[in-house]
Design a protein around this motif. Structure first.
Motif, mmCIF file in Angstrom:
data_model
loop_
_atom_site.group_PDB
_atom_site.id
_atom_site.type_symbol
_atom_site.label_atom_id
_atom_site.label_comp_id
_atom_site.label_asym_id
_atom_site.label_seq_id
_atom_site.Cartn_x
_atom_site.Cartn_y
_atom_site.Cartn_z
ATOM 1 N N PHE A 382 0.822 -1.208 0.000
ATOM 2 C CA PHE A 382 0.000 0.000 0.000
ATOM 3 C C PHE A 382 0.865 1.271 0.000
ATOM 4 O O PHE A 382 0.498 2.282 -0.589
ATOM 5 N N ASN A 383 2.017 1.173 0.653
ATOM 6 C CA ASN A 383 2.905 2.341 0.764
ATOM 7 C C ASN A 383 4.105 2.268 -0.187
ATOM 8 O O ASN A 383 5.088 3.011 -0.008
ATOM 9 N N ALA A 384 4.018 1.352 -1.177
ATOM 10 C CA ALA A 384 5.156 1.182 -2.097
ATOM 11 C C ALA A 384 5.432 2.479 -2.868
ATOM 12 O O ALA A 384 4.507 3.196 -3.277
ATOM 13 N N GLU A 385 6.733 2.759 -3.057
ATOM 14 C CA GLU A 385 7.119 3.967 -3.807
ATOM 15 C C GLU A 385 6.796 3.811 -5.287
ATOM 16 O O GLU A 385 6.409 4.764 -5.950
ATOM 17 N N ILE A 391 -0.897 -1.161 -4.314
ATOM 18 C CA ILE A 391 -2.291 -1.603 -4.448
ATOM 19 C C ILE A 391 -3.226 -0.464 -4.051
ATOM 20 O O ILE A 391 -2.852 0.431 -3.289
ATOM 21 N N SER A 392 -4.430 -0.516 -4.575
ATOM 22 C CA SER A 392 -5.384 0.565 -4.332
ATOM 23 C C SER A 392 -5.894 0.546 -2.898
ATOM 24 O O SER A 392 -5.786 -0.462 -2.189
ATOM 25 N N THR A 393 -6.478 1.665 -2.475
ATOM 26 C CA THR A 393 -7.023 1.775 -1.114
ATOM 27 C C THR A 393 -8.137 0.758 -0.889
ATOM 28 O O THR A 393 -8.213 0.121 0.171
ATOM 29 N N GLU A 394 -9.002 0.576 -1.900
ATOM 30 C CA GLU A 394 -10.113 -0.369 -1.763
ATOM 31 C C GLU A 394 -9.612 -1.794 -1.579
ATOM 32 O O GLU A 394 -10.079 -2.525 -0.702
ATOM 33 N N LEU A 398 -9.952 -4.044 1.901
ATOM 34 C CA LEU A 398 -10.612 -5.340 1.822
ATOM 35 C C LEU A 398 -9.726 -6.453 2.363
ATOM 36 O O LEU A 398 -10.142 -7.266 3.197
ATOM 37 N N LEU A 399 -8.477 -6.494 1.921
ATOM 38 C CA LEU A 399 -7.566 -7.570 2.318
ATOM 39 C C LEU A 399 -7.163 -7.468 3.781
ATOM 40 O O LEU A 399 -7.012 -8.481 4.465
ATOM 41 N N VAL A 400 -6.984 -6.249 4.277
ATOM 42 C CA VAL A 400 -6.654 -6.075 5.703
ATOM 43 C C VAL A 400 -7.820 -6.543 6.568
ATOM 44 O O VAL A 400 -7.621 -7.208 7.599
ATOM 45 N N LYS A 401 -9.029 -6.213 6.157
ATOM 46 C CA LYS A 401 -10.214 -6.630 6.905
ATOM 47 C C LYS A 401 -10.305 -8.152 6.985
ATOM 48 O O LYS A 401 -10.579 -8.718 8.056
#
Length: 494
Positions: A382-385, A391-394, A398-401
């Motif tokens: 998510f924080n990749a330069e 990856i997108s916020t959505e 979703l995956l973190v949840k």
């Protein structure tokens, strides 16, 4: 030339042509021919399944794909032909990446050799899962609408046959339904007497079986016979013809309501030998008889359910049977030298159980470590330069949840396992086992009625009784135990 395998599936025989097995195969073959791929084998499957593990052809394809180093791709017509659950598709993604293999979904325009394909893959998998949920809702909703319109939603109903979603009266069976209601209402017959009369006349149920009190009760309670259909717990006026008049049905319910106000049982407690005693006439089990406060019996279950045409009652006195069996069990136990064996078996079982509990705890710890790593990797992505890797916020949310949900579930189970492991380590068995064996009768008096029944059923296979022409003449003939003294010696020396 790249070697590939394919997987095709339809959920039912009612799929539209554009998703049929034949059409999926044709599209896949054309796709492979256009790109010069060698299509080694096509795995084909029909039928729905909630999980991929319930699809044997998918399992074969999956194992072949990962095991054969020459196979580079698996191709599907559309992603939802392979996966209908997001977690299944994410697991598959990890596996193909681990093995340097690739997945193609033609209709979704997914080829995982493309480093930017992950978001498309995940969104397609999420869409497939939501579509499955919507399909279930539509199906359920459709049945609800159908019932609301008065149509029958399926099942077997005595008195009717189902024809294209409608119920049609079967005259011969309708006559029997009328007989049941009229005997119950006008002649004051009970469930058992009605069932017995039908059995004497050799009239069978819809499934070709003898009538029982439960079958009679079901017919007398069903509103289908006055023209209603049922969906879940709601009745709606149906489109079929009634067999019973509203007036007759109302009278039946009034009688049933009066009879249902019963005094408390005058013979409290359980019948611990139910299911162990065998009827000397038909061989079926014997159960609690229709007893009074003074006289209590075990009775042939076939007679109790279906009446005298099925078998005689063959009553045997409850007090006599239970006292006889208890004394016989005490004598049997004294010949068995149980203490050493019980300690040996119990300790062995506890140790075995501890091993399995520890193994499960070990697996859960590893699973939790993987989830933690997955969460760390997700935050990195998510924080990749590099924007192409990010990856997108959505997708991230979703995956973190999902990962947090998995973590919570596994941690809760691990805590439960650790508590059980601690409890089993602290058990002191010798004193309790010696008390049970040395003073079995006192132990028997202490335990609950349900435990008495459980105890007998663990010690005894079955109990045979003599035929006898009267209840007084009927005696215990033979007790067959789960194990004999000679078996004990073998177990102790093992």
């Amino acid at each position: 030339m790249k070697k590939v395998i394919a997987y095709v599936r339809i959920s039912t025989g009612k799929q539209k042509f554009n998703t049929s097995i034949e059409n999926q195969i044709q599209v896949i073959k054309e796709y492979c021919a256009a790109r010069g791929y060698q299509l080694v084998i096509i795995y084909s499957e029909e039928g729905s399944a909630k999980n991929v593990k319930d699809r044997p052809e998918f399992i074969k394809m999956y194992n072949h794909f990962l095991a054969d180093p020459e196979i580079e791709y698996v191709i599907v017509y559309k992603l939802d032909r392979a996966f209908r659950k997001l977690l299944d598709s994410l697991y598959f993604w990890d596996k193909i990446k681990e093995n340097n293999k690739y997945f193609i979904s033609i209709l979704d325009n997914i080829n995982t050799i493309d480093p930017h394909s992950k978001d498309t893959y995940i969104f397609s998998a999420l869409h497939a899962e939501r579509e499955r949920e919507n399909t279930l809702l539509r199906t359920t909703g459709g049945m609800e609408v159908k019932a609301a319109q008065g149509f029958f939603n399926g099942g077997i109903v005595f008195g009717y046959e189902s024809v294209r979603g409608s119920l049609r009266i079967i005259p011969q069976e309708a006559a029997i339904v009328n007989f049941i209601y009229k005997k119950y209402v006008y002649d004051n017959w009970g469930y058992k007497k009605i069932a017995s009369e039908l059995n004497i006349q050799c009239i069978k149920t819809k499934k070709g079986k003898d009538w029982t009190t439960t079958a009679i009760k079901t017919i007398l309670e069903s509103k289908i016979y006055i023209g209603y259909v049922k969906w879940r717990s709601t009745y709606t006026k149906g489109k079929h013809k009634a067999i019973i008049s509203q007036d007759l049905w109302d009278k039946a319910q009034a009688i049933k309501s009066t009879k249902s106000i019963q005094p408390r049982k005058i013979h409290p407690g359980t019948y611990p030998l139910s299911g162990l005693l065998k009827c000397p006439q038909c061989g079926s089990v014997m159960v609690q008889g229709n007893s009074s406060q003074k006289y209590k019996y075990y009775q042939c279950n076939k007679n109790k359910s279906s009446g005298r045409s099925a078998c005689s009652s063959n009553l045997i006195k409850k007090d006599y049977a239970e006292e006889y069996v208890l004394e016989a069990v005490l004598s049997h136990i004294n010949t068995l030298n149980l203490s050493p064996l019980l300690q040996q078996i119990t300790i062995s079982n506890i140790n075995s159980n501890l091993v399995s509990l520890k193994e499960e705890a070990k697996i859960l710890k590893k699973a939790l470590e993987k989830v933690e790593k997955k969460l760390i990797d997700l935050y990195k992505l998510f924080n990749a330069e590099d924007e192409d890797e990010r990856i997108s916020t959505e997708t991230f949310t979703l995956l973190v949840k999902e990962a947090e949900k998995e973590k919570k579930r596994d941690q809760q189970r691990l805590n439960e396992l650790n508590e059980r492991i601690t409890l089993q380590k602290d058990l002191n068995l010798s004193q309790n086992i010696n008390f049970v064996v040395d003073d079995f009768k006192s132990f028997y008096q202490l335990i609950s009625d349900e435990d008495k029944k459980l105890l007998f059923h663990n010690l005894i296979k079955e109990i045979h009784i003599t035929m006898g022409s009267t209840t007084k003449e009927r005696k215990i003939k033979e007790i067959i135990y789960q194990f004999e003294p000679e078996n004990m010696n073998t177990l102790l020396s093992a």
